[in-house]
Design a protein around this motif. Structure first.
Motif, PDB file in Angstrom:
ATOM      1  N   CYS A 170      39.701  35.851  53.666  1.00 37.26           N
ATOM      2  CA  CYS A 170      38.954  37.088  53.924  1.00 37.26           C
ATOM      3  C   CYS A 170      39.788  38.344  53.710  1.00 37.26           C
ATOM      4  N   GLY A 171      41.097  38.177  53.635  1.00 39.76           N
ATOM      5  CA  GLY A 171      41.953  39.327  53.369  1.00 39.76           C
ATOM      6  C   GLY A 171      42.360  39.456  51.918  1.00 39.76           C
ATOM      7  N   ALA A 172      41.725  38.698  51.031  1.00 45.79           N
ATOM      8  CA  ALA A 172      42.094  38.721  49.614  1.00 45.79           C
ATOM      9  C   ALA A 172      42.091  40.148  49.075  1.00 45.79           C
ATOM     10  N   TYR A 173      43.154  40.483  48.349  1.00 46.12           N
ATOM     11  CA  TYR A 173      43.304  41.852  47.846  1.00 46.12           C
ATOM     12  C   TYR A 173      42.353  42.157  46.696  1.00 46.12           C
ATOM     13  N   GLY A 174      42.042  41.150  45.889  1.00 46.12           N
ATOM     14  CA  GLY A 174      41.317  41.381  44.649  1.00 46.12           C
ATOM     15  C   GLY A 174      40.011  42.142  44.807  1.00 46.12           C
ATOM     16  N   PRO A 175      39.090  41.661  45.666  1.00 47.14           N
ATOM     17  CA  PRO A 175      37.830  42.399  45.831  1.00 47.14           C
ATOM     18  C   PRO A 175      38.031  43.810  46.358  1.00 47.14           C
ATOM     19  N   ARG A 176      39.043  44.008  47.188  1.00 52.98           N
ATOM     20  CA  ARG A 176      39.313  45.344  47.722  1.00 52.98           C
ATOM     21  C   ARG A 176      39.861  46.256  46.622  1.00 52.98           C
ATOM     22  N   LEU A 177      40.661  45.675  45.738  1.00 53.64           N
ATOM     23  CA  LEU A 177      41.241  46.432  44.633  1.00 53.64           C
ATOM     24  C   LEU A 177      40.200  46.815  43.591  1.00 53.64           C
ATOM     25  N   ARG A 178      39.368  45.849  43.217  1.00 52.43           N
ATOM     26  CA  ARG A 178      38.465  46.057  42.083  1.00 52.43           C
ATOM     27  C   ARG A 178      37.015  46.332  42.488  1.00 52.43           C
ATOM     28  N   ARG A 179      36.625  46.019  43.762  1.00 53.07           N
ATOM     29  CA  ARG A 179      35.228  46.216  44.177  1.00 53.07           C
ATOM     30  C   ARG A 179      35.173  46.661  45.643  1.00 53.07           C
ATOM     31  N   TRP A 180      35.905  47.700  45.987  1.00 55.24           N
ATOM     32  CA  TRP A 180      35.879  48.173  47.375  1.00 55.24           C
ATOM     33  C   TRP A 180      34.447  48.550  47.746  1.00 55.24           C
ATOM     34  N   ASP A 181      34.012  48.073  48.902  1.00 55.40           N
ATOM     35  CA  ASP A 181      32.645  48.327  49.375  1.00 55.40           C
ATOM     36  C   ASP A 181      31.615  47.817  48.366  1.00 55.40           C
ATOM     37  N   GLY A 182      32.041  46.826  47.571  1.00 54.85           N
ATOM     38  CA  GLY A 182      31.125  46.191  46.632  1.00 54.85           C
ATOM     39  C   GLY A 182      31.017  46.855  45.280  1.00 54.85           C
ATOM     40  N   HIS A 183      31.591  48.062  45.104  1.00 53.88           N
ATOM     41  CA  HIS A 183      31.358  48.736  43.828  1.00 53.88           C
ATOM     42  C   HIS A 183      32.482  49.652  43.337  1.00 53.88           C
ATOM     43  N   VAL A 184      33.463  50.003  44.161  1.00 55.88           N
ATOM     44  CA  VAL A 184      34.498  50.952  43.736  1.00 55.88           C
ATOM     45  C   VAL A 184      35.689  50.199  43.139  1.00 55.88           C
ATOM     46  N   ASP A 185      35.929  50.393  41.853  1.00 56.43           N
ATOM     47  CA  ASP A 185      37.109  49.822  41.192  1.00 56.43           C
ATOM     48  C   ASP A 185      38.250  50.822  41.392  1.00 56.43           C
ATOM     49  N   GLN A 186      39.092  50.550  42.393  1.00 51.76           N
ATOM     50  CA  GLN A 186      40.157  51.496  42.727  1.00 51.76           C
ATOM     51  C   GLN A 186      41.211  51.585  41.619  1.00 51.76           C
ATOM     52  N   LEU A 187      41.429  50.485  40.913  1.00 53.63           N
ATOM     53  CA  LEU A 187      42.394  50.493  39.816  1.00 53.63           C
ATOM     54  C   LEU A 187      41.948  51.488  38.745  1.00 53.63           C
ATOM     55  N   ASP A 188      40.665  51.437  38.414  1.00 52.65           N
ATOM     56  CA  ASP A 188      40.126  52.357  37.411  1.00 52.65           C
ATOM     57  C   ASP A 188      40.081  53.785  37.946  1.00 52.65           C
ATOM     58  N   ALA A 189      39.759  53.942  39.227  1.00 55.29           N
ATOM     59  CA  ALA A 189      39.685  55.281  39.811  1.00 55.29           C
ATOM     60  C   ALA A 189      41.043  55.983  39.751  1.00 55.29           C
ATOM     61  N   VAL A 190      42.114  55.267  40.060  1.00 55.99           N
ATOM     62  CA  VAL A 190      43.455  55.853  39.998  1.00 55.99           C
ATOM     63  C   VAL A 190      43.839  56.148  38.561  1.00 55.99           C
ATOM     64  N   ARG A 191      43.509  55.233  37.664  1.00 54.50           N
ATOM     65  CA  ARG A 191      43.798  55.453  36.240  1.00 54.50           C
ATOM     66  C   ARG A 191      43.152  56.748  35.761  1.00 54.50           C
ATOM     67  N   ARG A 192      41.885  56.925  36.081  1.00 55.45           N
ATOM     68  CA  ARG A 192      41.178  58.132  35.637  1.00 55.45           C
ATOM     69  C   ARG A 192      41.701  59.388  36.327  1.00 55.45           C
ATOM     70  N   GLN A 193      42.031  59.264  37.617  1.00 56.41           N
ATOM     71  CA  GLN A 193      42.567  60.411  38.351  1.00 56.41           C
ATOM     72  C   GLN A 193      43.841  60.934  37.705  1.00 56.41           C
ATOM     73  N   LEU A 194      44.740  60.017  37.347  1.00 51.75           N
ATOM     74  CA  LEU A 194      46.029  60.433  36.797  1.00 51.75           C
ATOM     75  C   LEU A 194      45.940  60.812  35.321  1.00 51.75           C
ATOM     76  N   LEU A 195      44.936  60.322  34.631  1.00 53.15           N
ATOM     77  CA  LEU A 195      44.706  60.801  33.269  1.00 53.15           C
ATOM     78  C   LEU A 195      44.180  62.237  33.295  1.00 53.15           C
ATOM     79  N   ASN A 196      43.360  62.552  34.287  1.00 58.36           N
ATOM     80  CA  ASN A 196      42.764  63.887  34.383  1.00 58.36           C
ATOM     81  C   ASN A 196      43.730  64.917  34.951  1.00 58.36           C
TER      82      ASN A 196
END
Length: 315
Positions: A98-124
Motif C-alpha cells: 500500500c505504500g508503493a511509490y509508483g502510483p503516487r509518483l505517476r498517478r497521485w490521487d488517481g490522475h496527477v503524473d508528478q514526474l511529468d508535472a515537474v518536467r514541465r515546470q522546469l522546462l517552463n
C-alpha cells in the motif's frame, strides 16, 4: 547530524556505516533494536556511480535494483515485484504494497503524473523552486497499513546548467534499503536531466533516522574493510513520450532492445535473474556475463554470493 560526501554510492555507503556505528545511539521502534543517527545528509557527486558494491561484506542483487526502479518509474504496485524480492510480501496488505511509490509518483490521487508535472515546470521556468514530487500521503499513510513510505519526496533544481536532486526520507535502513533506494533515485535524477537537456549535477540524500538494525551491525563493521566498487553505469536516457512504452518493453523481455544500451542491460539483468529463479543457473550466468555493462558483473557477483562456484575439479 552527519554530513558525508563521496563520488560513488559504495564509498557513501561505507562512510555512512562508519558514521552510524561511531555516532549512533540505540533506538527501538517496534521493539526492534537499531543504532540510529538522527539527521544525515549524504551527498553523491557522481550519480552514475549508483551501484553499491563492497564485497565480500555487502553484495546487492542488481536485478532487484533494476526491477524496483522500473516498477516505480512505470507507476506500478503490481505483485510481479515479488518475483525479484519475495521478502517484500511481509509488508503487503491483501497482497498489495500500500505504500508503493509508483502510483503516487505517476498517478497521485488517481490522475496527477508528478514526474511529468515537474518536467514541465522546469522546462517552463528553469530556475523554479517548485520542482517537487510528494510521496508521503497522510490520507493513506495513517491508516495502519504494513507498508508506509520511507521517502517523503524529491526536489529538483536547475542551477548553472546542471540538475541537482534532493531526496528527503523520514527513515532509512542503511544496510538493506540505502543501496536500492539510491539506485532508483539517481536513475530518476538522470532521466529528468535528460528531459530538461541539462547536465547531471549532484545528488543529495537527506535522512531523518539513518539506522542499522542490530543484526546487521557486525556486517556493517566488516564492510569498512571491503573493496569499494566505483563502477560507473553508462548514460541512460529516454525521450519523455517514449518512456512508458520503453519501460514496458524492458519488463516484457523484448529482445529487440539488444543494442548495448543501458536499457538493454536492464532487460538482460531481469531475464538473467528470472532464469536463475527458474533453476537455469548456467543460462543465468551466461546472460549476466554477456551483459555489456557493470550490471552484468554485479549480477555475476550476486550469483557467486548466492551459490559460490566450486573449485576446479570439485564436483
Amino acid at each position: 547530524m552527519i554530513v558525508l560526501t563521496a563520488d560513488s554510492a559504495s564509498a557513501l555507503f561505507t562512510a555512512a556505516c562508519q558514521a552510524v556505528l561511531l555516532n549512533g545511539r540505540v533506538a527501538c521502534p517496534r521493539d526492534l533494536t537499531t543504532t540510529e543517527v538522527v539527521g544525515a545528509h549524504l551527498r553523491l557527486t557522481n550519480p552514475r556511480r549508483r551501484l553499491v558494491a563492497v564485497p565480500p561484506a555487502r553484495v546487492i542483487n542488481p536485478a532487484f535494483a533494476v526491477a524496483e526502479a522500473l516498477w516505480i518509474l512505470s507507476g506500478s504496485d503490481s505483485p510481479w515485484i515479488y518475483d525479484y524480492n519475495d521478502k517484500l510480501r511481509v509488508y503487503a496488505d491483501d497482497g498489495v504494497l500500500c505504500g508503493a511509490y509508483g502510483p503516487r509518483l505517476r498517478r497521485w490521487d488517481g490522475h496527477v503524473d508528478q514526474l511529468d508535472a515537474v518536467r514541465r515546470q522546469l522546462l517552463n521556468d528553469r530556475e523554479s523552486r517548485r520542482g517537487v514530487i510528494q510521496l508521503f500521503d497522510p490520507s493513506r499513510d495513517h491508516r495502519g497499513y504494513r507498508d508506509v513510505p520511507c521517502t517523503l519526496g524529491y526536489r529538483f533544481f536547475v542551477r548553472d546548467g546542471r540538475l541537482i536532486m534532493h531526496t528527503s526520507m523520514r527513515s532509512q535502513d542503511l544496510w538493506l534499503g540505502f543501496p536500492y533506494d539510491i539506485f532508483t533515485t539517481t536513475l530518476i535524477h538522470e532521466l529528468m536531466a535528460g528531459w530538461l537537456d541539462v547536465e547531471l549535477g549532484e545528488y543529495h540524500h537527506h535522512v531523518d533516522s539513518l539506522h542499522l538494525y542490530a543484526h546487521n551491525a557486525e556486517a556493517a563493521a566488516a564492510s569498512l574493510h571491503g573493496a569499494e566498487g566505483n563502477a560507473e553505469l553508462a548514460p541512460v536516457d529516454a525521450p519523455w513520450p517514449d518512456l512508458d512504452h520503453l519501460l514496458q518493453r524492458v519488463l516484457d523481455g523484448d529482445t529487440s532492445l539488444a543494442d548495448g544500451s543501458t536499457w538493454d542491460a536492464f532487460g538482460r539483468s531481469l531475464a538473467s535473474y528470472r532464469a536463475w529463479k527458474a533453476g537455469e543457473r548456467d543460462h543465468a550466468r551466461k546472460l549476466a556475463t554477456d551483459t555489456p555493462d557493470p550490471l552484468g558483473a554485479a549480477l555475476v557477483s550476486w550469483y557467486d554470493h548466492l551459490a559460490p562456484a566450486k573449485p576446479a575439479g570439485q564436483r
